[in-house]
Each structure stands twice: as C-alpha cells, then as structure tokens.
Design an enzyme around this catalytic site. Sequence first.
Site, PDB file in Angstrom:
ATOM      1  N   LYS A 112      -6.042  -5.366   5.682  1.00 39.85           N
ATOM      2  CA  LYS A 112      -6.570  -6.376   6.603  1.00 39.85           C
ATOM      3  C   LYS A 112      -5.452  -7.095   7.369  1.00 39.85           C
ATOM      4  O   LYS A 112      -5.643  -7.552   8.483  1.00 39.85           O
ATOM      5  CB  LYS A 112      -7.400  -7.417   5.847  1.00 39.85           C
TER       6      LYS A 112
HETATM    7  C1  LIG Z   1     -11.926  -4.334   3.384  1.00 42.91           C
HETATM    8  C2  LIG Z   1     -11.471  -3.304   2.447  1.00 42.91           C
HETATM    9  C3  LIG Z   1     -12.033  -2.015   2.418  1.00 42.91           C
HETATM   10  C4  LIG Z   1     -13.203  -1.632   3.282  1.00 42.91           C
HETATM   11  O1  LIG Z   1     -12.892  -1.630   4.659  1.00 42.91           O
HETATM   12  P1  LIG Z   1     -14.073  -1.677   5.733  1.00 42.91           P
HETATM   13  O2  LIG Z   1     -13.380  -1.799   7.045  1.00 42.91           O
HETATM   14  O3  LIG Z   1     -14.866  -2.912   5.394  1.00 42.91           O
HETATM   15  O4  LIG Z   1     -14.870  -0.445   5.587  1.00 42.91           O
HETATM   16  C5  LIG Z   1     -11.492  -1.081   1.570  1.00 42.91           C
HETATM   17  N1  LIG Z   1     -10.469  -1.385   0.738  1.00 42.91           N
HETATM   18  C6  LIG Z   1      -9.912  -2.610   0.729  1.00 42.91           C
HETATM   19  C7  LIG Z   1      -8.809  -2.885  -0.212  1.00 42.91           C
HETATM   20  C8  LIG Z   1     -10.379  -3.607   1.588  1.00 42.91           C
HETATM   21  O5  LIG Z   1      -9.820  -4.820   1.570  1.00 42.91           O
END
Ligand SMILES: *Cc1c(COP(=O)(O)O)cnc(C)c1O
Length: 472
Positions: A112
């Site tokens: 993120k």
């Molecule tokens: C947010 C997240 C996901 C999922 O990603 P999306 O974009 O919501 O599909 C997978 N793994 C981790 C560690 C995340 O923080």
Amino acid sequence: MNYISTRSAAPLVSFTQMLLAGLAPDGGLYLPQAYPQLSQATIAGFAGRPYEEVAQAILTPFAAGEIEAGAFRSMIDAAYKNFRHKAIAPLTQLDSNLFVLELFHGPTLAFKDLAMQLLAKLIDHVLKARGERATIIGATSGDTGAAAIEAFRGLPQVDVFILYPHGRVSEVQRRQMTTVEAENIHIIAMEGTFDDAQACVKNMFNHKVLRDELNLCGVNSINLARILFQTVYYFTSAAVLGGPHRKISFVVPTGNFGDILAGWMAKRLGLPIDRLVIATNSNDILTRALASGGYAVQRVRPTQSPSMDIQVSSNFERLLFEAHGRDPGALCRLMAGLRQSQGFTIEPGPLHAIRAEFDAFSVTEVETTREIARSWREAGFLADPHTAVGMSAARQAKAHASRSPLVVLGTAHPAKFPAAIAHATGERPDLPGHLASLFERKEKFSILPNDQSGIERFIHARAARAASRAAL
Ligand SMILES: *Cc1c(COP(=O)(O)O)cnc(C)c1O
C-alpha cells in the site's frame, strides 16, 4: 485526461477532481476516459531505469495539464525516498520460472505504501494550491490504514479518520495505526467486519451534506489514482524479465481487487501480459464468480491473511464496467442486485471477456501454512501469509497451463505477521529498525459500534474541532 464514472450520471472530471473525490457523486468509481498507449520501444527502454523515472513516464499523461512536470517529479522522488531498497520494488527468483516482486520495503511494510506515499504528496500539493482543507476517511482491513496514516500524518491541511474492524487485524497492523502521535490522525475500531467498515465509508461519501461540509476525500482503492500508481511496478518487473519481448504472468493476492486491476490497466497501457491470476484465501467470492458467473456474497471468514478477508471486492466494479463495454446502465443494474440480494449473475459475454484474461484460484489456511514452510525450506524465502496465498495459487496456475514467467506480488513483509510465520517455520522475523520499539509505544484509538449515524457524529465533531484549531 478526463475521468468517467462506472455509473455515469456524474459529469466528466479532471485529474485533480478525481484525486480529491475518491468516489464519484453517483456512487460509481472513476476510470480514465481513454488509456494512453506506451510504445513497445518506450517499454523496452524502462529496463535498468530508476523506478522514479519509469513512474514519471507512465503517470504523466494522466495528470497532464494539471500538475506541472517538475513539481510532479519532485513529488515522485519524495514519495519513494524512505524505501529501504534502492530498487523500490525488487524481484527475487524462487524457482526456475517463479519470481516474487517484493512490494514491502516501504515505511509500513506492505504494498500500500507504493501508491499511498505518492497520493499524499499529490493531495497535499493540490490542497495547498487551492488553500483548502480536506477530511480523509478510509476503511482498512489492516494495511491501508497504516499506509495512509504514515503518508498523511502531520499534514496541516488534512484530518485523517481510519476505520478498522475491531479485533480483526494483526497486532503489528493495529499498533502501526494506534501508536502514531499526530493531532490530525483519528483511529476508529469499529465493531464489525471490514465489509461493514467499507460500507460505512461509502455511505458517508453518498451523504451529500457531510461530504461537502467536511470536503471528504477517499484514499481507499476506490481512489483511482492509487490504482494508476500501482501500474508502475508491473512495468518495472516485466522490463527486468525481458518484457515487452516476452509475455509475463502475474499472480496477485487479492482482496479489494485494486492491485490486480492495476495489472489489467498496465496491459491496457501496452504491457504484454499473459495471464492475470487472482489468488484468494478462503474468502473466495472472486474465484467462485469466475468459475460460475455467480457473484454471491457470503459471510467473511477470518484467516491468517486478514488484508484479504473481504467479500465485496469494490474494484471488481471497474472490471465489470469494462467487460460490459463501458455500459453504465448495466453496472447500475448489477450494483442494485448486489444491494438488494447480496449478489448478481455475470452474463456469458462479459464473463467470457473476463476469463480471457484472468484465472482465479483460492487457497485454504492449511495450504497457506504449508506454502510458508515450503518456500522457507526450499528457497530460504520467508513469505508473509498474503504472499504465500499468491505462491500457492501460482503452483496451481503452473499445473494448469501457464508457461510464461510467473511473478507473484509479495504484498507484505513477513514481520507484519509473526505468529503465522512462527507457526509455519519456527522462525520469528524481526521488524526493521524504524519499527523496533512498536510494542512499547502507547496506543490511542476509539471503539465505536457499527452504527452509521453514531460514527458520522463522531467524525463530524472531531473534524470541526480540528478545523477551528487550524483557523486560529
Ligand atoms: C491490501 C492487501 C492485499 C489485497 O490487495 P487488493 O488491492 O485489496 O486486492 C493483499 N495483501 C496485502 C498484504 C494487503 O495489504
């Protein structure tokens, strides 16, 4: 570049309007009006170039005419300055044809950060230029919250409210949110699931008075800018592996469908991609939807990979819109079905279009643990449970067909989920130095019931107090 809504009563908006709004006023999600094309020569030229330079080349057309080029480049440089790896998103080889794209070298140890750091720089820049304040509201299954808090803390123009499902995130994830000392950060532990928290945030955006009064700004992956920024690492990793002359397949641990949608967009921008593989944990609505055409919401099951404990994958709406030939009427009907009966059926045409590009595999808890142990034993690689879901899905994909190199997106650092790692391997991964004192820091958060108006009153009161402080 202008942006359209998937439900389209909304007028076209500019990049900065899209950036600040998050959700379209008609409840839909924004998409670019057209996808700019990168030539094969341009993509080939990305090999060996710094991440920041590739980001600038890919992202400039989306903000052209609104963000001055020099300022944009400075923001990109600032966004990736605090990453612990020079390559920003390095690639690790695990097996002859299997790679992990490590997206966890940012400040909060999950992918993120790659989009959120840049999003914060841009939002701050635009608000300063306009002399405005904004209230950022986001729901998190664990990692978005920490990334947003880290990116926006201390910025004078913004107040940040993060809702997370009480008791349903890992202790490291919770502490990363609740121990940040900054006046503009407010953490709400909501009694409910992530889907409840996300619904609560969406309702606030559809509440016009609140939305206008607080100048609400969404930073969940409903914010298209985040998805656009995430296209960059598909290009950098493909370039390392011989793209565009060789097609690559990507396996993406998926919850809200944001990260994998960025891969789909990279393909639309010109990157040759073979298969896009959706990896889900036992919250497998997408795997079931691709298999049967039935998108049917079930109860959320808590797993070792909490950031994927999601049933309503918001960004799937964007893919459905494209698969229906950008027909907003069709999307309004599907989304009404979702509201009324917790599901809908994807027609054969659009389902065929989706299956032409995507595969989906779900991975059980036992398989996840086995994969963490196996990759540690065989490759000396400690995979966090989300990444392990991707790796296990990659093995299923390989057995199925794919001959092209498989790149699994490594979405979190193993130290974020020490209990799952210790259970599978007996190892205790250390937190990187800047987080070493995390367990000694004081926590601050408010527990609130799953009640829309109560949460709105709480946010309203806090935001008003912050605004009057800022006016002094
Ligand atoms: C947010 C997240 C996901 C999922 O990603 P999306 O974009 O919501 O599909 C997978 N793994 C981790 C560690 C995340 O923080």
